[in-house]
Design a protein around this motif. Structure first.
Motif, PDB file in Angstrom:
ATOM      1  N   SER A  87       0.827  -1.210   0.000  1.00  0.00           N
ATOM      2  CA  SER A  87       0.000   0.000   0.000  1.00  0.00           C
ATOM      3  C   SER A  87       0.859   1.257   0.000  1.00  0.00           C
ATOM      4  O   SER A  87       0.517   2.254  -0.632  1.00  0.00           O
ATOM      5  N   ASN A  93       0.926   4.114  -3.065  1.00  0.00           N
ATOM      6  CA  ASN A  93       0.574   5.517  -2.804  1.00  0.00           C
ATOM      7  C   ASN A  93       1.814   6.336  -2.445  1.00  0.00           C
ATOM      8  O   ASN A  93       1.759   7.251  -1.613  1.00  0.00           O
ATOM      9  N   LYS A 119      -6.762   6.826   2.256  1.00  0.00           N
ATOM     10  CA  LYS A 119      -6.377   5.645   1.477  1.00  0.00           C
ATOM     11  C   LYS A 119      -5.514   4.645   2.252  1.00  0.00           C
ATOM     12  O   LYS A 119      -5.464   3.474   1.890  1.00  0.00           O
TER      13      LYS A 119
END
Length: 283
Positions: free
Chosen positions: A62, A66, A169
């Motif tokens: 993740s 990002n 997010k």
């Protein structure tokens, strides 16, 4: 006003008390290892603490996905802290914080859609102008300090923007720990170039740990919780209490005194922050 936001507001005020107390202590360390060294050591110790506690490598996929948001968040933290300390070395704590606050205040203004929000922001703007003595503008060194403060405020606004987007997010703990590591790496060359010979004494490590806990570990953890749950306008306006807290910390730790007019300006900022809190828009 949503009463569920009250605990967040209290936490945010605790964050301000913590970070300004740490800033007061940090100013005393500037004469020993410099601004750059103080910034680097503060972020270095904080990165170790957050890495041990949160173990960010467990969510590497993740984080990589990002990377832009996290890099923006981390660099914003590093640049904000370095420029703020450079301003603080030149100007009184309360003045540095007031100038720096123009960043999140501008963000609150541009994010607002309600007339009442413009009222609170306008009151804070006028109060900040009153807080900054005109005599500061007659010395080149002070003007440089003002520009450092404005630069810090710009990155403070980016910190809010990237933090809000990233928390939507990613896991908050991973964002914070990786962000602080990036901030440390950003400050590393500045600290080593200016202070590398003086960084390894026990006294430096002792003070750096205190500054790191009060100015980074506690406030950034609190702010990351609040930043995604409060509207940008509310978050930005509530942080207008920073100059008030800075004035109190500066008086207690650094013996920096304000005039009666400046005291009235601080009181106006308090009223605007209370007004902003009481008129939080219910979703």
């Amino acid at each position: 006003m949503e009463y569920k936001n009250i605990p967040l507001i209290i936490l945010l005020i605790m964050s301000m008390l913590s970070i300004q107390s740490g800033a007061s202590i940090a100013k005393n360390l500037f004469t020993i290892i410099g601004v750059q060294g103080t910034t680097m050591m503060r972020l270095f110790i904080a990165s170790i603490i957050f890495t041990i506690i949160f173990k960010p490598w467990n969510s590497y996929y993740s984080i990589i996905k990002n990377w832009f948001l996290i890099m923006g968040y981390g660099i914003s933290i590093g640049a904000m802290n370095l420029l703020f300390y450079m301003s603080l070395k030149i100007l009184p704590l309360c003045i540095s914080v007031s100038i720096e606050f123009i960043g999140p205040l501008s963000l609150a203004l541009f994010s607002s859609k309600r007339l009442i929000d413009f009222v609170w922001v306008f009151i804070v703007i006028i109060s900040i102008i009153i807080l900054i003595p005109l005599k500061l503008l007659f010395h080149k060194k002070n003007i440089i300090g003002i520009f450092y403060g404005l630069g810090s405020g710009f990155f403070w606004a980016l910190y809010i923007i990237f933090g809000k987007k990233a928390t939507a997010k990613l896991d908050k703990k991973n964002i914070l720990s990786i962000g602080i590591i990036i901030a440390f790496l950003f400050s590393l060359p500045f600290g080593l170039i200016n202070s590398w010979k003086k960084l390894l004494s026990f006294k430096i490590l002792y003070y750096a740990c205190i500054i790191s806990i009060f100015s980074t570990v506690i406030p950034y953890t609190i702010e990351l919780i609040a930043i995604n749950k409060l509207p940008i306008v509310t978050f930005g306006t509530l942080t207008s209490l920073e100059p008030v807290v800075a004035a109190i910390s500066g008086l207690i730790f650094l013996h920096e005194k304000l005039s009666i007019i400046q005291g009235i300006a601080l009181f106006a900022i308090i009223l605007a922050s209370i007004g902003s809190t009481l008129t939080i828009e219910t979703n």
